[in-house]
Design an enzyme around this catalytic site. Structure first.
Site, mmCIF file in Angstrom:
data_model
loop_
_atom_site.group_PDB
_atom_site.id
_atom_site.type_symbol
_atom_site.label_atom_id
_atom_site.label_comp_id
_atom_site.label_asym_id
_atom_site.label_seq_id
_atom_site.Cartn_x
_atom_site.Cartn_y
_atom_site.Cartn_z
ATOM 1 N N HIS A 306 -29.926 18.328 9.033
ATOM 2 C CA HIS A 306 -28.773 17.813 8.295
ATOM 3 C C HIS A 306 -29.214 17.215 6.977
ATOM 4 C CE1 HIS A 306 -29.522 13.726 9.820
ATOM 5 N NE2 HIS A 306 -29.512 14.214 11.031
ATOM 6 N N HIS A 349 -36.157 6.503 9.435
ATOM 7 C CA HIS A 349 -36.610 6.546 8.043
ATOM 8 C C HIS A 349 -36.815 5.158 7.451
ATOM 9 C CE1 HIS A 349 -32.759 5.994 5.483
ATOM 10 N NE2 HIS A 349 -32.455 5.628 6.682
ATOM 11 N N GLU A 355 -29.519 -0.868 2.663
ATOM 12 C CA GLU A 355 -28.322 -0.331 3.296
ATOM 13 C C GLU A 355 -27.602 -1.403 4.108
ATOM 14 O OE1 GLU A 355 -29.813 2.761 5.799
ATOM 15 O OE2 GLU A 355 -30.834 3.797 4.181
ATOM 16 N N TYR A 364 -20.712 4.258 16.542
ATOM 17 C CA TYR A 364 -21.590 4.928 15.579
ATOM 18 C C TYR A 364 -22.676 5.678 16.341
ATOM 19 C CZ TYR A 364 -24.853 5.419 11.681
ATOM 20 O OH TYR A 364 -25.707 5.922 10.735
ATOM 21 N N HIS A 379 -30.251 -2.914 6.719
ATOM 22 C CA HIS A 379 -31.607 -2.356 6.720
ATOM 23 C C HIS A 379 -32.075 -2.413 5.285
ATOM 24 C CE1 HIS A 379 -29.647 -0.455 10.319
ATOM 25 N NE2 HIS A 379 -30.615 -1.200 10.827
ATOM 26 N N HIS A 385 -35.910 2.028 10.193
ATOM 27 C CA HIS A 385 -34.800 1.946 11.130
ATOM 28 C C HIS A 385 -34.458 3.351 11.611
ATOM 29 C CE1 HIS A 385 -33.232 2.307 7.045
ATOM 30 N NE2 HIS A 385 -32.201 2.966 7.541
HETATM 31 FE FE LIG Z 1 -30.825 4.291 6.630
#
Ligand SMILES: [Fe+2]
Length: 453
Positions: A306, A349, A355, A364, A379, A385
């Site tokens: 993705h 990542h 973020e 989620y 994050h 995370h």
């Molecule tokens: Fe992220």
């Protein structure tokens, strides 16, 4: 040009499809609207005398000399010029509304954080007193960076008005409905919609259904714009027609009133004898707007892997560095997952961007538990995370047929700058002390055996 000989060959629309009462469609359009017939001058901006005895005034959202495609201004025709809507100023304190730089030496911003929804209290709170800052980034004095807030609003502002010289506000309701009565017209918003209120625009906030709770991104920098779609082409993601600006509306009310101004991170009050919402007609492209998040058309992978989450950007506020936003507003909404032989949730990542996420409703996919509607997570810059163990094991072992990710709407305020926690976020908001533990039970699977999965 050929003209029909018989006009009856044409069928004229009696209504304009898709047009919402009280709003004009189109992102950044050059709108024109008048609340009284003939109030808007035609063919010029500054007639010697305006109709109805109105005063002409320009509100410039960009420098006069900004490039044409970014230049934004609106001409207002109003009962009194804005110089009558401000007098001497006194400073006031709104202790929970913070601006960058706001680095608290007793707070550790380095970390992965998550909060439960901040509960409503018995306090009566307006849009001004009900804003609680969570993070700040950059510097309000140099018009760089942003702040994130939650709002808890129970009371309408009465004969009380506000504008922020510091910022554009992006409002994301999560509970309740609000009405923004602005100089340029009225915007009603509810959960699954957003409002964008430009810098310098005077408004009052009323509670239509309360108590109201939601999230705010305060943008100190260049205005939000639609992201470039690149090879995606002219359609999908956020389509310009789905943004709505209000039609002109005004008040002619002679009552003692207070205008509060946020300027360089400080709050000031001035007293006047009338409502400043007195714009009878306006034209231009600097206007508040609302957008229904349910009209966001997500684009994603249709065979494998993705794209980066930037594929879900609704609005972006550029910084001086191309492709590196002061703020991206990103939406994770319902969508189909179809990618073959693919780990489908967001991957693990670390990111140079910071973020802050909020949950509007539902679940989620990277965090099946703990990140609940009204809750937030942070994050920060270069902190790792990703999915917790349940999400990882579920996604690694699930049957990869087409799957509808349903009942989910979360968003991200992402900025190129590190976000500093406020004392409220660190000490008063319902911080989940155990969030960092959500990755504890992720197993080491590697033992050197080739082919092991
Ligand atoms: Fe992220």
């Amino acid at each position: 040009m050929n003209r029909p000989t018989d006009a009856h060959n044409f069928t004229q629309a009696s209504t304009i499809a898709g047009t919402t009462d009280g709003y004009m469609p189109g992102f950044g359009n050059d709108f024109e609207t008048e609340a009284l017939p003939g109030a808007l001058p035609q063919g010029m901006n500054s007639p010697q005398k305006c109709n109805y005895g109105l005063y002409g005034e320009q509100l410039s959202g960009t420098a006069f000399t900004a490039p044409s495609h970014q230049n934004e201004r609106t001409w207002c025709y109003r009962i009194r010029p804005s110089v009558k809507h401000s007098h001497r100023y006194t400073k006031i304190d709104l202790p929970y509304w913070k601006s960058a730089p706001n680095v608290d030496p007793d707070v550790i911003s380095l970390g992965q954080y998550r909060w439960d929804p901040v509960p409503h209290s018995d306090q009566s709170l307006t849009w001004l007193t009900g804003i609680y800052s969570m993070t700040t980034a950059g510097d309000v004095n140099t018009q760089v960076g942003m702040a994130t807030h939650i709002y808890l609003v129970t009371e309408s502002m009465v004969d009380s008005y506000f504008f922020s010289a510091d910022s554009e506000l992006l409002v994301v309701p999560q509970e309740g409905r609000l009405r923004f009565c602005t100089e340029l017209g009225i915007i009603d918003v509810e959960p699954q919609e957003i409002a964008v209120i430009p810098r310098g625009l005077v408004y009052r906030v009323e509670v239509l259904d309360g108590p109201a709770r939601g999230f705010v991104c305060e943008n100190y920098g260049q205005k939000f714009e639609l992201p470039g779609r690149g090879p995606i082409g002219a359609n999908c993601m956020a389509n310009p027609r789905d943004f709505k600006a209000p039609v002109a509306a005004f008040e002619d009310r002679e009552v003692p009133s207070t205008v509060t101004i946020k300027w360089c991170g400080q709050f000031h009050e001035t007293q006047i004898g009338h409502s400043p919402l007195d714009v009878v007609a306006w034209h231009g492209n600097y206007a508040p707007m609302k957008y229904d998040l349910r009209t966001y058309c997500p684009v994603g992978a249709i065979l494998f892997d993705h794209p980066d989450p930037s594929i879900f950007t609704v609005l972006t506020a550029p910084s001086g560095q191309p492709g590196t936003a002061n703020i991206d507003f990103v939406l994770f909404r319902e969508r189909w997952m179809v990618a073959e032989d693919t780990f489908r949730p967001p991957w693990y990542h670390k990111n140079i961007m910071s973020e802050l996420m909020g949950n509007i409703y539902g679940q989620y996919d990277a965090k099946p538990k703990g990140f609940i509607p009204g809750g937030m997570s942070l994050h920060n810059m270069m902190l790792p995370h990703g999915p917790d163990k349940n999400a990882f094991e579920g996604a690694s072992n699930s049957n990869l047929g087409p799957e509808k990710l349903d009942n989910t709407m979360s968003f991200m305020f992402e900025t190129r700058f590190p976000q500093h926690l406020t004392a409220f976020a660190a000490n008063e908001a319902p911080l989940q002390d155990d969030y960092i533990d959500c990755w504890d039970d992720i197993e080491k699977k590697f033992d050197g055996t080739p082919g092991k999965k």
